[in-house]
Design an enzyme around this catalytic site. Structure first.
Site, PDB file in Angstrom:
ATOM      1  N   LYS A   1       1.917  -6.637  -1.194  1.00  0.00           N
ATOM      2  CA  LYS A   1       3.207  -6.826  -0.510  1.00  0.00           C
ATOM      3  C   LYS A   1       3.620  -8.308  -0.530  1.00  0.00           C
ATOM      4  O   LYS A   1       2.793  -9.189  -0.834  1.00  0.00           O
ATOM      5  CB  LYS A   1       3.071  -6.295   0.921  1.00  0.00           C
ATOM      6  CG  LYS A   1       2.768  -4.789   0.988  1.00  0.00           C
ATOM      7  CD  LYS A   1       2.754  -4.283   2.427  1.00  0.00           C
ATOM      8  CE  LYS A   1       2.451  -2.799   2.486  1.00  0.00           C
ATOM      9  NZ  LYS A   1       2.544  -2.266   3.876  1.00  0.00           N
TER      10      LYS A   1
ATOM     11  N   ARG B   1      -8.336   2.930  -0.184  1.00  0.00           N
ATOM     12  CA  ARG B   1      -8.063   2.881   1.269  1.00  0.00           C
ATOM     13  C   ARG B   1      -9.206   2.155   1.985  1.00  0.00           C
ATOM     14  O   ARG B   1      -8.973   1.404   2.933  1.00  0.00           O
ATOM     15  CB  ARG B   1      -7.910   4.294   1.847  1.00  0.00           C
ATOM     16  CG  ARG B   1      -6.838   5.141   1.189  1.00  0.00           C
ATOM     17  CD  ARG B   1      -5.440   4.872   1.624  1.00  0.00           C
ATOM     18  NE  ARG B   1      -5.195   5.103   3.023  1.00  0.00           N
ATOM     19  CZ  ARG B   1      -4.005   4.893   3.594  1.00  0.00           C
ATOM     20  NH1 ARG B   1      -2.981   4.443   2.875  1.00  0.00           N
ATOM     21  NH2 ARG B   1      -3.832   5.108   4.864  1.00  0.00           N
TER      22      ARG B   1
ATOM     23  N   TYR C   1       9.624   4.497   0.736  1.00  0.00           N
ATOM     24  CA  TYR C   1       9.147   4.752   2.106  1.00  0.00           C
ATOM     25  C   TYR C   1       9.952   5.853   2.811  1.00  0.00           C
ATOM     26  O   TYR C   1       9.949   5.907   4.045  1.00  0.00           O
ATOM     27  CB  TYR C   1       9.176   3.462   2.918  1.00  0.00           C
ATOM     28  CG  TYR C   1       7.981   2.550   2.665  1.00  0.00           C
ATOM     29  CD1 TYR C   1       6.683   2.960   2.976  1.00  0.00           C
ATOM     30  CD2 TYR C   1       8.140   1.275   2.134  1.00  0.00           C
ATOM     31  CE1 TYR C   1       5.580   2.138   2.746  1.00  0.00           C
ATOM     32  CE2 TYR C   1       7.038   0.439   1.913  1.00  0.00           C
ATOM     33  CZ  TYR C   1       5.768   0.883   2.224  1.00  0.00           C
ATOM     34  OH  TYR C   1       4.674   0.070   2.010  1.00  0.00           O
TER      35      TYR C   1
ATOM     36  N   ASN D   1       0.973  -6.472   6.162  1.00  0.00           N
ATOM     37  CA  ASN D   1      -0.449  -6.144   6.008  1.00  0.00           C
ATOM     38  C   ASN D   1      -0.940  -6.150   4.552  1.00  0.00           C
ATOM     39  O   ASN D   1      -1.876  -5.455   4.189  1.00  0.00           O
ATOM     40  CB  ASN D   1      -0.782  -4.835   6.740  1.00  0.00           C
ATOM     41  CG  ASN D   1      -0.024  -3.649   6.210  1.00  0.00           C
ATOM     42  OD1 ASN D   1       0.724  -3.770   5.240  1.00  0.00           O
ATOM     43  ND2 ASN D   1      -0.214  -2.497   6.821  1.00  0.00           N
TER      44      ASN D   1
ATOM     45  N   GLU E   1       3.796   8.535  -6.331  1.00  0.00           N
ATOM     46  CA  GLU E   1       4.077   7.099  -6.191  1.00  0.00           C
ATOM     47  C   GLU E   1       3.919   6.376  -7.533  1.00  0.00           C
ATOM     48  O   GLU E   1       4.682   5.466  -7.845  1.00  0.00           O
ATOM     49  CB  GLU E   1       3.144   6.483  -5.138  1.00  0.00           C
ATOM     50  CG  GLU E   1       3.472   6.975  -3.736  1.00  0.00           C
ATOM     51  CD  GLU E   1       2.571   6.364  -2.670  1.00  0.00           C
ATOM     52  OE1 GLU E   1       1.665   5.574  -3.001  1.00  0.00           O
ATOM     53  OE2 GLU E   1       2.796   6.676  -1.482  1.00  0.00           O
TER      54      GLU E   1
ATOM     55  N   HIS F   1      -0.424  -1.995   0.078  1.00  0.00           N
ATOM     56  CA  HIS F   1      -0.157  -0.566   0.262  1.00  0.00           C
ATOM     57  C   HIS F   1      -1.091   0.195  -0.664  1.00  0.00           C
ATOM     58  O   HIS F   1      -1.368  -0.272  -1.779  1.00  0.00           O
ATOM     59  CB  HIS F   1       1.287  -0.219  -0.118  1.00  0.00           C
ATOM     60  CG  HIS F   1       1.480   1.258  -0.352  1.00  0.00           C
ATOM     61  ND1 HIS F   1       1.685   2.144   0.674  1.00  0.00           N
ATOM     62  CD2 HIS F   1       1.423   2.005  -1.493  1.00  0.00           C
ATOM     63  CE1 HIS F   1       1.753   3.372   0.175  1.00  0.00           C
ATOM     64  NE2 HIS F   1       1.600   3.311  -1.136  1.00  0.00           N
TER      65      HIS F   1
HETATM   66  N1  ATP Z   1       3.648   0.410  14.375  1.00  0.00           N
HETATM   67  C1  ATP Z   1       4.082  -0.231  13.284  1.00  0.00           C
HETATM   68  N2  ATP Z   1       4.804  -1.366  13.387  1.00  0.00           N
HETATM   69  C2  ATP Z   1       5.237  -2.015  12.299  1.00  0.00           C
HETATM   70  N3  ATP Z   1       4.982  -1.625  11.031  1.00  0.00           N
HETATM   71  C3  ATP Z   1       4.246  -0.527  10.878  1.00  0.00           C
HETATM   72  C4  ATP Z   1       3.751   0.219  11.983  1.00  0.00           C
HETATM   73  N4  ATP Z   1       3.047   1.271  11.496  1.00  0.00           N
HETATM   74  C5  ATP Z   1       3.112   1.170  10.164  1.00  0.00           C
HETATM   75  N5  ATP Z   1       3.834   0.094   9.796  1.00  0.00           N
HETATM   76  C6  ATP Z   1       4.129  -0.352   8.437  1.00  0.00           C
HETATM   77  O1  ATP Z   1       4.485   0.759   7.640  1.00  0.00           O
HETATM   78  C7  ATP Z   1       3.561   0.916   6.574  1.00  0.00           C
HETATM   79  C8  ATP Z   1       3.350   2.375   6.317  1.00  0.00           C
HETATM   80  O2  ATP Z   1       2.738   2.961   7.436  1.00  0.00           O
HETATM   81  P1  ATP Z   1       1.547   4.010   7.291  1.00  0.00           P
HETATM   82  O3  ATP Z   1       1.334   4.618   8.618  1.00  0.00           O
HETATM   83  O4  ATP Z   1       1.811   4.869   6.096  1.00  0.00           O
HETATM   84  O5  ATP Z   1       0.312   3.025   7.014  1.00  0.00           O
HETATM   85  P2  ATP Z   1      -0.664   2.892   5.801  1.00  0.00           P
HETATM   86  O6  ATP Z   1      -0.782   4.194   5.098  1.00  0.00           O
HETATM   87  O7  ATP Z   1      -1.916   2.230   6.255  1.00  0.00           O
HETATM   88  O8  ATP Z   1       0.095   1.820   4.982  1.00  0.00           O
HETATM   89  P3  ATP Z   1       0.664   1.901   3.521  1.00  0.00           P
HETATM   90  O9  ATP Z   1       1.518   3.152   3.446  1.00  0.00           O
HETATM   91  O10 ATP Z   1       1.451   0.627   3.392  1.00  0.00           O
HETATM   92  O11 ATP Z   1      -0.546   1.915   2.653  1.00  0.00           O
HETATM   93  C9  ATP Z   1       2.311   0.149   7.032  1.00  0.00           C
HETATM   94  O12 ATP Z   1       1.533  -0.343   5.973  1.00  0.00           O
HETATM   95  C10 ATP Z   1       2.906  -0.983   7.826  1.00  0.00           C
HETATM   96  O13 ATP Z   1       3.297  -2.045   6.959  1.00  0.00           O
END
Ligand code: ATP
Length: 143
Positions: free
Chosen positions: A11, A87, A51, A114, A128, A117
């Protein structure tokens, strides 16, 4: 053990903090091979489409803004159980909760910035990967 492919994105925060090489090393060291790599500035439409499952979530707008705040690195990673392995290497979504030694624990600032992804299932990985890459852009190679 099955050889799988998964989509990984470094990211914008990962590019701004200059950890592209370190992130890719973490994958290579654990047997995940990058078989496609591209640096790209996502458009708003591309980020929203990617997304789309999170459209109703309160953080959707901020997530899209962040994902287009600078270029990202798009990668296809290939290896044994690549979806789960990726993961595990990434760590929990919230870097504060991520295990030590994971990418997010070591490089990420916050839950919304973070660093990486990774696809969360084999089916999502296929979709994806197809969202960003044509099959001809993926080049496999052996050890
Ligand atoms: N509570 C939150 N506040 C802000 N951003 C969030 C929050 N939860 C998730 N996100 C953002 O949205 C992304 C997608 O959320 P998801 O729950 O799918 O997490 P993930 O599967 O760990 O991450 P990713 O899809 O990026 O691999 C997260 O990586 C994070 O950047």
């Amino acid at each position: 053990m099955a050889i799988e492919r998964t989509l990984s994105i470094i990211k914008p925060d990962g590019l701004k903090s200059h950890v592209i090489g370190k992130v890719i090393s973490r994958f290579e060291e654990k047997g995940l091979k990058p078989v496609a790599i591209r640096l790209q500035q996502l458009s708003q439409t591309e980020a929203e489409g990617f997304y789309a499952v999170h459209k109703a979530r309160p953080f959707f707008k901020d997530l899209v803004s962040f994902m287009i705040s600078g270029p990202v690195v798009l990668m296809v990673l290939e290896g044994e159980n690549a979806v789960l392995a990726n993961r595990e290497i990434m760590g929990a979504t919230d870097p504060k909760k991520a295990d030590k030694g994971t990418i997010r624990a070591d490089f990420a600032k916050s839950i919304d910035q973070n660093t990486v992804h990774g696809s969360d299932s084999l089916e999502n990985a296929k979709n994806e990967i197809a969202y960003f890459f044509r099959e001809t852009e993926i080049q496999t190679y052996s050890a």
